[in-house]
Design a protein around this motif. Structure first.
Motif, mmCIF file in Angstrom:
data_model
loop_
_atom_site.group_PDB
_atom_site.id
_atom_site.type_symbol
_atom_site.label_atom_id
_atom_site.label_comp_id
_atom_site.label_asym_id
_atom_site.label_seq_id
_atom_site.Cartn_x
_atom_site.Cartn_y
_atom_site.Cartn_z
ATOM 1 N N ALA A 31 0.873 -1.076 0.064
ATOM 2 C CA ALA A 31 0.069 -0.033 0.153
ATOM 3 C C ALA A 31 0.798 1.304 -0.027
ATOM 4 O O ALA A 31 0.584 2.100 -0.709
ATOM 5 N N LEU A 32 1.873 1.404 0.934
ATOM 6 C CA LEU A 32 2.696 2.583 0.917
ATOM 7 C C LEU A 32 3.650 2.445 -0.199
ATOM 8 O O LEU A 32 4.070 3.603 -0.409
ATOM 9 N N GLU A 33 4.153 1.649 -0.977
ATOM 10 C CA GLU A 33 5.073 1.724 -1.965
ATOM 11 C C GLU A 33 3.932 2.042 -3.209
ATOM 12 O O GLU A 33 4.706 2.419 -4.229
ATOM 13 N N SER A 34 2.819 1.926 -3.159
ATOM 14 C CA SER A 34 1.890 1.987 -4.633
ATOM 15 C C SER A 34 1.711 3.586 -4.633
ATOM 16 O O SER A 34 1.062 4.232 -3.794
ATOM 17 N N ALA A 35 2.030 4.137 -5.662
ATOM 18 C CA ALA A 35 2.003 5.627 -5.920
ATOM 19 C C ALA A 35 0.499 5.908 -5.940
ATOM 20 O O ALA A 35 -0.181 6.997 -5.391
ATOM 21 N N PHE A 37 -2.163 4.130 -4.782
ATOM 22 C CA PHE A 37 -2.834 4.259 -3.327
ATOM 23 C C PHE A 37 -2.675 5.559 -2.671
ATOM 24 O O PHE A 37 -3.224 6.094 -1.959
ATOM 25 N N CYS A 38 -1.255 5.837 -2.577
ATOM 26 C CA CYS A 38 -0.848 7.125 -1.729
ATOM 27 C C CYS A 38 -1.375 8.056 -2.361
ATOM 28 O O CYS A 38 -2.082 8.992 -1.389
ATOM 29 N N ASN A 39 -1.446 8.465 -3.638
ATOM 30 C CA ASN A 39 -2.019 9.499 -4.126
ATOM 31 C C ASN A 39 -3.472 9.816 -3.993
ATOM 32 O O ASN A 39 -4.161 10.852 -3.825
ATOM 33 N N LYS A 40 -4.274 8.605 -3.918
ATOM 34 C CA LYS A 40 -5.621 8.495 -3.461
ATOM 35 C C LYS A 40 -6.244 8.611 -2.115
ATOM 36 O O LYS A 40 -7.072 9.465 -2.037
ATOM 37 N N TYR A 41 -5.359 8.123 -1.361
ATOM 38 C CA TYR A 41 -5.858 8.105 0.027
ATOM 39 C C TYR A 41 -5.077 8.946 1.083
ATOM 40 O O TYR A 41 -5.565 9.133 2.002
ATOM 41 N N LEU A 42 -3.690 8.953 0.835
ATOM 42 C CA LEU A 42 -2.827 9.444 1.665
ATOM 43 C C LEU A 42 -2.394 10.728 1.448
ATOM 44 O O LEU A 42 -1.576 11.441 2.231
ATOM 45 N N ARG A 43 -2.370 11.498 0.325
ATOM 46 C CA ARG A 43 -1.642 12.663 -0.222
ATOM 47 C C ARG A 43 -2.453 13.781 -0.541
ATOM 48 O O ARG A 43 -3.826 13.404 -1.068
ATOM 49 N N GLU A 48 4.833 10.841 -8.128
ATOM 50 C CA GLU A 48 4.899 9.814 -9.225
ATOM 51 C C GLU A 48 5.489 8.343 -8.388
ATOM 52 O O GLU A 48 5.383 7.327 -8.941
ATOM 53 N N THR A 49 5.668 8.452 -7.137
ATOM 54 C CA THR A 49 6.241 7.470 -6.433
ATOM 55 C C THR A 49 5.497 7.211 -4.912
ATOM 56 O O THR A 49 4.702 8.280 -4.532
ATOM 57 N N GLY A 50 5.325 6.030 -4.444
ATOM 58 C CA GLY A 50 5.058 6.046 -3.101
ATOM 59 C C GLY A 50 5.422 6.642 -1.866
ATOM 60 O O GLY A 50 6.627 7.305 -2.202
ATOM 61 N N ILE A 51 5.093 6.432 -0.729
ATOM 62 C CA ILE A 51 5.462 6.858 0.331
ATOM 63 C C ILE A 51 6.848 6.581 0.747
ATOM 64 O O ILE A 51 7.852 7.159 1.214
ATOM 65 N N VAL A 52 6.899 5.028 0.540
ATOM 66 C CA VAL A 52 8.361 4.390 0.783
ATOM 67 C C VAL A 52 8.857 3.741 -0.526
ATOM 68 O O VAL A 52 7.983 3.456 -1.273
#
Length: 351
Positions: A31-35, A37-43, A48-52
């Protein structure tokens, strides 16, 4: 690390730790590596990249591992004295050769030999449901990614279940839980077969309604309750009877036999699906589909092989019948192993 009176909680530590580790190392990382997922729910602002990244994730948990194991080494002390101030009996340290000799002597012991024989046959009744059901759902058109996604809500349940079940397995008779959960898991196997049979009729325009996935999720949750009840009970019994002289090796032997008792029926169940499946050739008179050669000839003559009876359903019924027979005939014998004295499980070279 656990005291003898708390050894029944060893299975809880095992199952909770493995489930939590799977969630942190697989689900959370993906989840955290997926750009997306992170753009949709966490940012708030997309990137272009995930959080980690993988390297950052491994570095962080490597540090956590080093710190936690160091703290255990520094802070956890062996208790040199037992209860009432009596000095504990020193646990022997065996060489590799002596340890394997002990393993042979363990297997030769009547109680252990009986228990291992039961472990090798106990999971035959669940093999079709546990191994083939997911493949049949995919074959029926259920997207693999949707089935994988349904495993995520199960993680909290898989963490909580051992904690709840351990209240009943930490006592002197953990296999009672195993025995009581056995028939419910068999019934869930039949429910799985009905679910597979029902699935094709719900497919509309290549998709399935939301309530179908809710039913699958509920079925999976029931299966997890029965599965973890048996798993935690079995691991608790392993911890209870393992000889502290070679406790880790003893438990590894029992766990290996338990895993083998689940793997060989699963392999056989996968192999037997096709031989048990009945097919007939439609569109080509005088042809059959009993073998791959006959199926090829049917297609060559302009026909098509159609499944008249799926071997999965045959397997499901046969496995449940075998499981019920095991439960009635051998289940009580497994429970009676709990009445054996501790000396019946102690190992000695030369036995």
């Amino acid at each position: 690390m656990l005291s003898r009176e708390n050894v029944g909680y060893a299975s809880t530590c095992n199952s909770v730790g493995q489930t939590a580790g799977y969630f942190l190392g697989n689900v959370l990382f993906l989840a955290l590596e997926s750009a997306d997922f992170c753009n949709k729910y966490l940012r708030a602002e997309p990137k272009e990249t995930g959080i980690v990244t993988l390297s950052e994730f491994l570095f962080f948990w490597g540090v956590v591992f080093l710190v936690s194991t160091t703290l255990v080494a520094v802070m956890k002390k062996e208790n040199a004295r037992g209860q009432h101030g009596k000095r504990k009996v020193r646990e022997e340290t065996q060489s590799v050769v002596e340890t394997y000799k002990l393993l042979v002597s363990i297997i030769k012991m009547p109680a252990v030999f009986t228990f291992c024989s039961l472990l090798l046959t106990a999971k035959i009744g669940f093999s079709a449901a546990d191994t083939v059901t997911g493949l049949k759902l995919v074959e029926a058109g259920v997207p693999k990614e949707q089935l994988a996604l349904l495993a995520v809500p199960m993680v909290p349940l898989q963490i909580l279940l051992p904690l709840i079940i351990s209240k009943y397995t930490a006592g002197p008779r953990p296999l009672d839980v195993f025995y009581r959960a056995f028939p419910f898991r068999l019934l869930i196997g039949l429910e799985y077969a009905l679910l597979v049979w029902w699935t094709p009729s719900l497919k509309q325009d290549g998709e399935f309604p939301l309530y179908y996935y809710a039913i699958v999720l509920f079925s999976y949750a029931l299966h997890q309750v029965a599965l973890y009840s048996m798993y935690v009970a079995c691991m608790a019994f392993h911890a209870k009877v393992s000889d502290p002289v070679i406790g880790g090796t003893y438990m590894t032997l029992l766990n290996t036999v338990t895993n083998l008792g689940g793997n060989w029926p699963s392999t056989l169940a996968l192999w037997m699906v096709d031989p048990l499946t009945s097919k007939e050739c439609q569109g080509a008179a005088g042809q059959s589909c009993g073998s791959s050669e006959e199926a090829g000839l049917c297609v060559k003559e302009g026909g098509v092989c159609v499944t008249s009876l799926d071997g999965y359903y045959v397997e499901s019924v046969v496995c449940v019948l075998i499981g019920l027979t095991w439960w009635v005939w051998l289940g009580k014998r497994m429970r009676r192993l709990q009445d054996q004295s501790p000396a019946a499980w102690r190992c000695r070279i030369g036995q």
